[in-house]
Motif scaffolding. Structure first.
Motif, PDB file in Angstrom:
ATOM      1  N   GLY A  92      56.627 -85.989 -75.607  1.00  0.00           N
ATOM      2  CA  GLY A  92      55.183 -86.149 -75.547  1.00  0.00           C
ATOM      3  C   GLY A  92      54.559 -86.943 -76.662  1.00  0.00           C
ATOM      4  N   ASN A 149      42.502 -83.509 -68.509  1.00  0.00           N
ATOM      5  CA  ASN A 149      42.823 -83.372 -69.936  1.00  0.00           C
ATOM      6  C   ASN A 149      43.434 -84.653 -70.520  1.00  0.00           C
ATOM      7  N   TYR A 172      51.958 -90.436 -67.406  1.00  0.00           N
ATOM      8  CA  TYR A 172      51.835 -91.398 -68.499  1.00  0.00           C
ATOM      9  C   TYR A 172      51.479 -92.760 -67.909  1.00  0.00           C
ATOM     10  N   LYS A 208      53.271 -84.098 -67.001  1.00  0.00           N
ATOM     11  CA  LYS A 208      52.286 -85.068 -67.473  1.00  0.00           C
ATOM     12  C   LYS A 208      52.476 -86.387 -66.733  1.00  0.00           C
ATOM     13  N   VAL A 250      47.654 -90.257 -71.266  1.00  0.00           N
ATOM     14  CA  VAL A 250      48.395 -89.106 -70.756  1.00  0.00           C
ATOM     15  C   VAL A 250      47.407 -88.106 -70.157  1.00  0.00           C
ATOM     16  N   VAL A 251      47.706 -87.630 -68.942  1.00  0.00           N
ATOM     17  CA  VAL A 251      46.926 -86.561 -68.316  1.00  0.00           C
ATOM     18  C   VAL A 251      47.877 -85.518 -67.746  1.00  0.00           C
ATOM     19  N   ASP A 252      47.357 -84.332 -67.524  1.00  0.00           N
ATOM     20  CA  ASP A 252      48.159 -83.292 -66.871  1.00  0.00           C
ATOM     21  C   ASP A 252      48.462 -83.721 -65.438  1.00  0.00           C
ATOM     22  N   TYR A 253      49.641 -83.288 -64.945  1.00  0.00           N
ATOM     23  CA  TYR A 253      50.023 -83.628 -63.575  1.00  0.00           C
ATOM     24  C   TYR A 253      50.477 -82.371 -62.855  1.00  0.00           C
TER      25      TYR A 253
END
Length: 423
Positions: free
Chosen positions: A291, A246, A211, A209, A238-241
């Motif tokens: 998270g 998302n 941040y 993720k 927060v996004v997917d990495y």
């Protein structure tokens, strides 16, 4: 020998014999302690700024040793390209320097040869991808960087304002050749307070993720003006990495206000995989674990430093729960005012303490951006009052004393000039 509780908690693969030996030979009543890591710089890059208002010039020089001698930018230094301001980072080794020309929309990569000799290796135009010449960015590690900006749109239904959509434009950069990798444009979720995110910056990566710190504000449709406020829960995007998709929002229950910082890093991940980040004013360090915000944790710098109200732009993590945070006295004025006094505190995340360091008076660190962990394990910063001479300070992370530092090279200075940091 002090108990290495942190290492033990992480080391599930240690043999029973080793664990027994550790506890036999250690006093379990002592504080946990791990060795502070050390840096591996080939060069220490010292950056210097001219003009504290509007467009400012940025200059850099590279040294193999800044523990003694003197540094001057009078007729010396490589001028880092910029339109408004240069946003620079150094590679972990100090071998490369990266620059975003804020207002120009270009990224640059330089190989450092020493002194004022910086050789350009790569150049990339990110303005087209981002839709603006004024994105922000963060170098994450030796391989990757993230560039980001926010676009807002006021939404009306039957001519009645309902809310403001905020869309984050996110771009990953591969630092080897400054190539554009994953990109996404994501609409940020709405929050119950009716405010919208208008700025993001200073991301960190953990557990697949990304941040990001954020700032929020409101909007008045009657005046068509934005409403500035800090009266909202400290928030993280927060996004997917590395897909950068998302989006979700985390909201703290123990701190308020912006979390994106200002030119200095804000979010750090410790050796246990927990994320600690700063809020601007009042300045608090709060924690994200697995998270989600750990609302049982907060380090209030105002309380820890025995002050009424402290503000801060960012901070620097060196390892084993220890960091250094430039701060200002918010009871006197805004951090951007050159009459507001600044200082630097050593912070201990695990013991929730902070110590004022005995530095010169009349510091102004609103534009301060970077320090580095040296090969000797000390943390290097360039400290000088606005327009006055100063020094490289080498802080000992193991020391809890207000005088836990040695003084290095002397820093020449001039009117309306300042040191941006060591990279």
């Amino acid at each position: 020998m002090k108990t290495n509780l942190i290492s033990i908690s992480k080391s599930l693969l240690l043999s029973a014999t080793l664990i027994g030996a550790l506890f036999t030979s250690c006093d379990s009543s002592d504080d946990p302690e791990e060795p502070i890591p050390v840096g591996n710089q080939e060069y220490y890059n010292v950056a210097f700024g001219v003009s504290s208002e509007g467009n400012s010039g940025t200059y850099a020089q590279a040294f193999t040793d800044i523990s003694n001698g003197s540094i001057s930018f009078d007729g010396e230094g490589f001028e880092v390209p910029s339109v408004r301001t240069a946003r620079i980072y150094g590679s972990p080794s100090g071998k490369y320097l990266y620059n975003l020309s804020y207002g120009g929309g270009f990224l640059y990569k330089y190989e450092i040869k020493g002194g004022s000799n910086y050789v350009q290796l790569e150049e990339t135009n990110v303005q087209i991808a981002m839709g603006t010449a004024y994105p922000r960015w963060k170098v994450l590690n030796a391989d990757d960087a993230l560039v980001h900006t926010i676009n807002t749109e006021h939404i009306y239904v039957d001519d009645v304002y309902t809310h403001t959509d905020a869309t984050a434009v996110l771009q990953r950069i591969e630092l080897a050749d400054l190539s554009l990798a994953e990109k996404s444009e994501v609409i940020i979720p709405q929050t119950e307070d009716g405010l919208h995110i208008w700025r993001i910056d200073n991301p960190t990566i953990q557990g697949g993720k990304a941040y990001y710190g954020v700032a929020k504000r409101g909007y008045d449709p009657n005046t068509d003006e934005n409403i500035n406020t800090t009266d909202y829960k400290a928030t993280t995007l927060v996004v997917d990495y590395p897909s950068l998709e998302n989006p979700t929002l985390l909201e703290s229950e123990v701190a308020q206000g912006s979390t994106y910082g200002y030119r200095a890093p804000v979010y750090h991940t410790d050796e246990l995989g927990d994320i600690y980040h700063l809020t601007a004013e009042p300045a608090k360090i709060i924690k994200i674990k697995n998270g989600a915000y750990d609302n049982s944790y907060e380090l209030d710098l105002s309380t820890a430093l025995g002050m009424t109200n402290v503000g801060a732009n960012g901070w620097y993590y060196v390892g084993n729960g220890i960091g250094y945070a430039p701060y200002y006295d918010a009871t006197i004025g805004s951090g951007s005012d050159d009459t507001t006094p600044w200082g630097v505190a050593r912070v201990d995340l695990y013991n929730k303490t902070a110590v004022k360091l005995n530095l010169p008076n009349n510091l102004w660190m609103w534009y301060y951006q970077s320090g580095v962990l040296g090969k000797d394990g000390n943390f290097y910063m360039a400290i000088a009052p606005l327009g006055e001479s100063g020094n490289i300070y080498m802080f000992d992370p193991q020391s809890t004393s207000p005088d836990g530092f040695t003084i290095g090279a002397e820093l020449d200075n001039g009117a309306d000039s300042f040191y941006l940091g060591v990279y």
